[in-house]
Design a protein around this motif. Structure first.
Motif, PDB file in Angstrom:
ATOM      1  N   VAL A  23     -10.941 -18.121 -48.312  1.00 49.54           N
ATOM      2  CA  VAL A  23     -10.926 -18.766 -49.927  1.00 49.54           C
ATOM      3  C   VAL A  23      -9.211 -17.891 -50.586  1.00 49.54           C
ATOM      4  O   VAL A  23      -8.314 -17.845 -51.642  1.00 49.54           O
ATOM      5  CB  VAL A  23     -11.859 -19.029 -50.072  1.00 49.54           C
ATOM      6  CG1 VAL A  23     -11.425 -19.407 -52.201  1.00 49.54           C
ATOM      7  CG2 VAL A  23     -12.463 -19.921 -50.054  1.00 49.54           C
ATOM      8  N   GLY A  24      -9.624 -16.546 -50.724  1.00 54.57           N
ATOM      9  CA  GLY A  24      -8.470 -15.536 -51.935  1.00 54.57           C
ATOM     10  C   GLY A  24      -7.408 -15.727 -50.907  1.00 54.57           C
ATOM     11  O   GLY A  24      -6.723 -15.712 -51.727  1.00 54.57           O
ATOM     12  N   ARG A  25      -6.888 -15.276 -50.190  1.00 55.70           N
ATOM     13  CA  ARG A  25      -5.513 -15.667 -49.220  1.00 55.70           C
ATOM     14  C   ARG A  25      -4.735 -17.441 -49.810  1.00 55.70           C
ATOM     15  O   ARG A  25      -3.655 -17.009 -49.946  1.00 55.70           O
ATOM     16  CB  ARG A  25      -5.185 -15.952 -47.563  1.00 55.70           C
ATOM     17  CG  ARG A  25      -3.946 -15.726 -47.552  1.00 55.70           C
ATOM     18  CD  ARG A  25      -4.000 -15.897 -46.170  1.00 55.70           C
ATOM     19  NE  ARG A  25      -4.367 -17.035 -45.442  1.00 55.70           N
ATOM     20  CZ  ARG A  25      -5.559 -16.824 -44.687  1.00 55.70           C
ATOM     21  NH1 ARG A  25      -6.674 -16.060 -44.200  1.00 55.70           N
ATOM     22  NH2 ARG A  25      -5.846 -18.158 -43.401  1.00 55.70           N
ATOM     23  N   LEU A  26      -5.904 -18.478 -50.223  1.00 55.35           N
ATOM     24  CA  LEU A  26      -5.623 -19.675 -50.775  1.00 55.35           C
ATOM     25  C   LEU A  26      -4.904 -19.455 -52.019  1.00 55.35           C
ATOM     26  O   LEU A  26      -3.806 -20.069 -52.641  1.00 55.35           O
ATOM     27  CB  LEU A  26      -5.936 -21.237 -49.963  1.00 55.35           C
ATOM     28  CG  LEU A  26      -6.085 -20.804 -48.263  1.00 55.35           C
ATOM     29  CD1 LEU A  26      -7.129 -22.006 -48.731  1.00 55.35           C
ATOM     30  CD2 LEU A  26      -4.638 -21.642 -47.435  1.00 55.35           C
ATOM     31  N   LEU A  27      -6.309 -18.938 -52.985  1.00 58.98           N
ATOM     32  CA  LEU A  27      -5.578 -18.981 -54.261  1.00 58.98           C
ATOM     33  C   LEU A  27      -4.993 -17.950 -54.424  1.00 58.98           C
ATOM     34  O   LEU A  27      -3.861 -18.772 -55.019  1.00 58.98           O
ATOM     35  CB  LEU A  27      -7.420 -18.036 -54.821  1.00 58.98           C
ATOM     36  CG  LEU A  27      -8.300 -18.984 -54.998  1.00 58.98           C
ATOM     37  CD1 LEU A  27      -9.474 -18.298 -55.057  1.00 58.98           C
ATOM     38  CD2 LEU A  27      -8.183 -19.464 -55.933  1.00 58.98           C
ATOM     39  N   ARG A  63     -20.078 -12.651 -52.351  1.00 56.74           N
ATOM     40  CA  ARG A  63     -18.495 -12.601 -52.038  1.00 56.74           C
ATOM     41  C   ARG A  63     -17.871 -13.399 -53.257  1.00 56.74           C
ATOM     42  O   ARG A  63     -16.845 -13.033 -53.257  1.00 56.74           O
ATOM     43  CB  ARG A  63     -18.475 -12.236 -50.866  1.00 56.74           C
ATOM     44  CG  ARG A  63     -18.676 -10.732 -50.609  1.00 56.74           C
ATOM     45  CD  ARG A  63     -18.392 -10.975 -48.531  1.00 56.74           C
ATOM     46  NE  ARG A  63     -17.134 -10.919 -48.253  1.00 56.74           N
ATOM     47  CZ  ARG A  63     -16.293 -11.409 -46.827  1.00 56.74           C
ATOM     48  NH1 ARG A  63     -17.145 -11.066 -45.745  1.00 56.74           N
ATOM     49  NH2 ARG A  63     -15.360 -10.782 -46.613  1.00 56.74           N
ATOM     50  N   LEU A  64     -17.758 -14.771 -52.491  1.00 58.17           N
ATOM     51  CA  LEU A  64     -16.950 -15.692 -53.722  1.00 58.17           C
ATOM     52  C   LEU A  64     -17.045 -15.699 -54.577  1.00 58.17           C
ATOM     53  O   LEU A  64     -15.976 -16.239 -55.848  1.00 58.17           O
ATOM     54  CB  LEU A  64     -17.491 -17.051 -52.662  1.00 58.17           C
ATOM     55  CG  LEU A  64     -16.843 -17.489 -50.902  1.00 58.17           C
ATOM     56  CD1 LEU A  64     -17.747 -18.263 -51.103  1.00 58.17           C
ATOM     57  CD2 LEU A  64     -15.267 -17.748 -51.303  1.00 58.17           C
ATOM     58  N   ALA A  65     -18.642 -15.436 -55.093  1.00 62.48           N
ATOM     59  CA  ALA A  65     -19.176 -15.343 -56.670  1.00 62.48           C
ATOM     60  C   ALA A  65     -18.283 -13.956 -57.264  1.00 62.48           C
ATOM     61  O   ALA A  65     -18.007 -14.416 -58.258  1.00 62.48           O
ATOM     62  CB  ALA A  65     -20.696 -15.867 -57.230  1.00 62.48           C
ATOM     63  N   ALA A  66     -18.391 -12.873 -56.045  1.00 59.16           N
ATOM     64  CA  ALA A  66     -17.499 -11.870 -57.701  1.00 59.16           C
ATOM     65  C   ALA A  66     -15.888 -12.333 -57.139  1.00 59.16           C
ATOM     66  O   ALA A  66     -15.910 -11.803 -58.181  1.00 59.16           O
ATOM     67  CB  ALA A  66     -17.572 -11.240 -55.929  1.00 59.16           C
ATOM     68  N   ARG A 119     -21.867 -19.412 -42.629  1.00 61.39           N
ATOM     69  CA  ARG A 119     -22.173 -18.368 -41.670  1.00 61.39           C
ATOM     70  C   ARG A 119     -21.063 -17.961 -40.951  1.00 61.39           C
ATOM     71  O   ARG A 119     -21.012 -17.158 -40.567  1.00 61.39           O
ATOM     72  CB  ARG A 119     -22.917 -19.346 -40.567  1.00 61.39           C
ATOM     73  CG  ARG A 119     -23.536 -20.265 -40.510  1.00 61.39           C
ATOM     74  CD  ARG A 119     -24.881 -20.591 -38.961  1.00 61.39           C
ATOM     75  NE  ARG A 119     -25.623 -21.260 -39.845  1.00 61.39           N
ATOM     76  CZ  ARG A 119     -25.651 -22.236 -39.312  1.00 61.39           C
ATOM     77  NH1 ARG A 119     -24.932 -23.193 -38.925  1.00 61.39           N
ATOM     78  NH2 ARG A 119     -26.814 -23.331 -40.030  1.00 61.39           N
ATOM     79  N   ASP A 120     -19.819 -17.943 -41.369  1.00 59.86           N
ATOM     80  CA  ASP A 120     -18.639 -17.076 -41.030  1.00 59.86           C
ATOM     81  C   ASP A 120     -17.926 -16.427 -42.127  1.00 59.86           C
ATOM     82  O   ASP A 120     -17.713 -16.666 -43.304  1.00 59.86           O
ATOM     83  CB  ASP A 120     -17.535 -18.589 -40.881  1.00 59.86           C
ATOM     84  CG  ASP A 120     -15.975 -17.191 -40.039  1.00 59.86           C
ATOM     85  OD1 ASP A 120     -15.817 -16.210 -40.805  1.00 59.86           O
ATOM     86  OD2 ASP A 120     -15.427 -18.276 -39.323  1.00 59.86           O
ATOM     87  N   ASP A 121     -18.019 -15.329 -41.884  1.00 63.15           N
ATOM     88  CA  ASP A 121     -17.624 -13.466 -43.142  1.00 63.15           C
ATOM     89  C   ASP A 121     -15.962 -13.971 -43.640  1.00 63.15           C
ATOM     90  O   ASP A 121     -16.122 -13.885 -44.582  1.00 63.15           O
ATOM     91  CB  ASP A 121     -17.838 -12.581 -41.725  1.00 63.15           C
ATOM     92  CG  ASP A 121     -19.622 -12.643 -41.967  1.00 63.15           C
ATOM     93  OD1 ASP A 121     -20.185 -12.837 -42.971  1.00 63.15           O
ATOM     94  OD2 ASP A 121     -19.634 -11.924 -41.652  1.00 63.15           O
ATOM     95  N   SER A 122     -15.431 -14.896 -42.702  1.00 59.47           N
ATOM     96  CA  SER A 122     -13.993 -14.777 -43.656  1.00 59.47           C
ATOM     97  C   SER A 122     -13.366 -16.275 -44.057  1.00 59.47           C
ATOM     98  O   SER A 122     -12.534 -15.895 -44.272  1.00 59.47           O
ATOM     99  CB  SER A 122     -13.471 -15.126 -41.999  1.00 59.47           C
ATOM    100  OG  SER A 122     -13.065 -16.786 -41.435  1.00 59.47           O
ATOM    101  N   LEU A 123     -14.544 -16.726 -44.633  1.00 55.64           N
ATOM    102  CA  LEU A 123     -14.785 -17.192 -45.400  1.00 55.64           C
ATOM    103  C   LEU A 123     -13.960 -17.029 -46.674  1.00 55.64           C
ATOM    104  O   LEU A 123     -13.389 -17.725 -47.510  1.00 55.64           O
ATOM    105  CB  LEU A 123     -15.641 -18.767 -45.753  1.00 55.64           C
ATOM    106  CG  LEU A 123     -15.343 -19.745 -47.013  1.00 55.64           C
ATOM    107  CD1 LEU A 123     -14.598 -20.561 -46.783  1.00 55.64           C
ATOM    108  CD2 LEU A 123     -16.683 -20.162 -46.944  1.00 55.64           C
TER     109      LEU A 123
END
Length: 306
Positions: A158-162, A194-197, A150-154
């Protein structure tokens, strides 16, 4: 549409106490199902006190180094090769190692889940780099709470950690439960899309015990279904459960989605799962959850020919 109510009832001398205790009783009533009521009593008082104590301790758990991530292998059924590790959080508190069901609900109710969830992602990605440096050709799967979705920042996190660990989106899978498809599909779909993209694989955990419809399942960017262990435990003894797994695998392949059989504990179960063309499997037969050091040692022993 039908509207139901959950009612909490309390008897207290002070208004503030009555409201707090009635609220606690109401949430207990909700946990029992729709249209229930519950009285606040000593058992609920003890439960509430324990929850407060747990929440207070959990706030400093990361700083004190009490949290640890264990890993359980997911294997490819035909080769028995480990292809993924599932990250499983543990909390070392008061002399006992606690599993997520003992403290994650409290983390969710106190908004600690974002901090803990990010810590787990960071630790799992760091350990994935270590496992790959050891020569293991694996990816990592991490459970995420409905609260995190429910958090748009996830996706940003994830992108930053990758980027930090030099990983690609496809190196990571995120496991969600069917409740996400039922309770808050709109927000969750936006975050998952967004994550799948980014190439991140979305895994639907414990499939078969929830109530999500096939249309909702198709609307989400699901890459894998994990067949709940309650079905797997009965194969070989229950023909209906064996046929149900066959049907789930057939449905998944039509979507198309890969399948993982959870809770495989015997060679008989493993043989049936493979015969049913379930591509992946997980369970005690292939390995119990353990710290990353265990899997590094096992890998070294395998290379040494032991």
């Amino acid at each position: 549409a039908y509207v139901t109510a959950s009612v909490g009832i309390a008897d207290a001398d002070r208004l503030h106490d009555a409201i707090r205790e009635a609220d606690t009783a109401m949430y207990h009533a909700k946990s029992l199902g729709a249209a229930r009521y519950a009285f606040f009593d000593e058992s609920l008082r003890a439960r509430a006190t324990s929850a407060i104590e747990t929440a207070t301790a959990l706030r400093g758990a990361i700083r004190r180094g009490e949290l640890e991530v264990y890993y359980q292998p997911i294997i490819e059924t035909t080769s028995r090769t480990t292809v993924v590790y599932e990250a499983l959080l543990r909390w070392n508190w008061q002399g006992r190692v606690r599993t997520p069901n003992e403290f994650i609900p409290i983390a969710e109710s106190t908004n600690l889940i974002k901090e803990i969830g990010e810590w787990v992602l960071r630790t799992a990605m760091s350990d994935l780099v270590t496992l790959r440096s050891d020569g293991q050709d694996v990816t990592m799967s991490v459970n995420v709470s409905p609260m995190q979705l429910r958090d748009d920042s996830l996706p940003v996190i994830v992108g930053r950690l990758l980027d930090t660990y030099g990983l690609h989106g496809a190196d990571l899978a995120l496991e969600i439960t069917e409740s996400v498809l039922i309770d808050d599909m709109g927000t969750a779909k936006s975050v998952l899309d967004r994550l799948a993209a980014m190439g991140v694989l979305i895994v639907l955990d414990d499939f078969g015990i929830g109530y999500s419809s096939l249309s909702r399942l198709r609307a989400m960017p699901i890459a894998l279904l994990k067949i709940d262990k309650s079905f797997v435990h009965q194969i070989g003894t229950s023909e209906s459960d064996t046929q149900l797994i066959r049907a789930i695998v057939a449905m998944a392949s039509a979507l198309p989605v890969a399948t993982v059989a959870e809770g495989v504990e015997t060679e008989e179960q493993a043989a049936i799962i493979e015969a049913l063309e379930c591509r992946f499997a997980q369970g005690f037969l292939f390995g119990r959850p353990a710290p990353v050091a265990h899997w590094l040692l096992e890998s070294a022993e395998t290379r040494a020919g032991r």
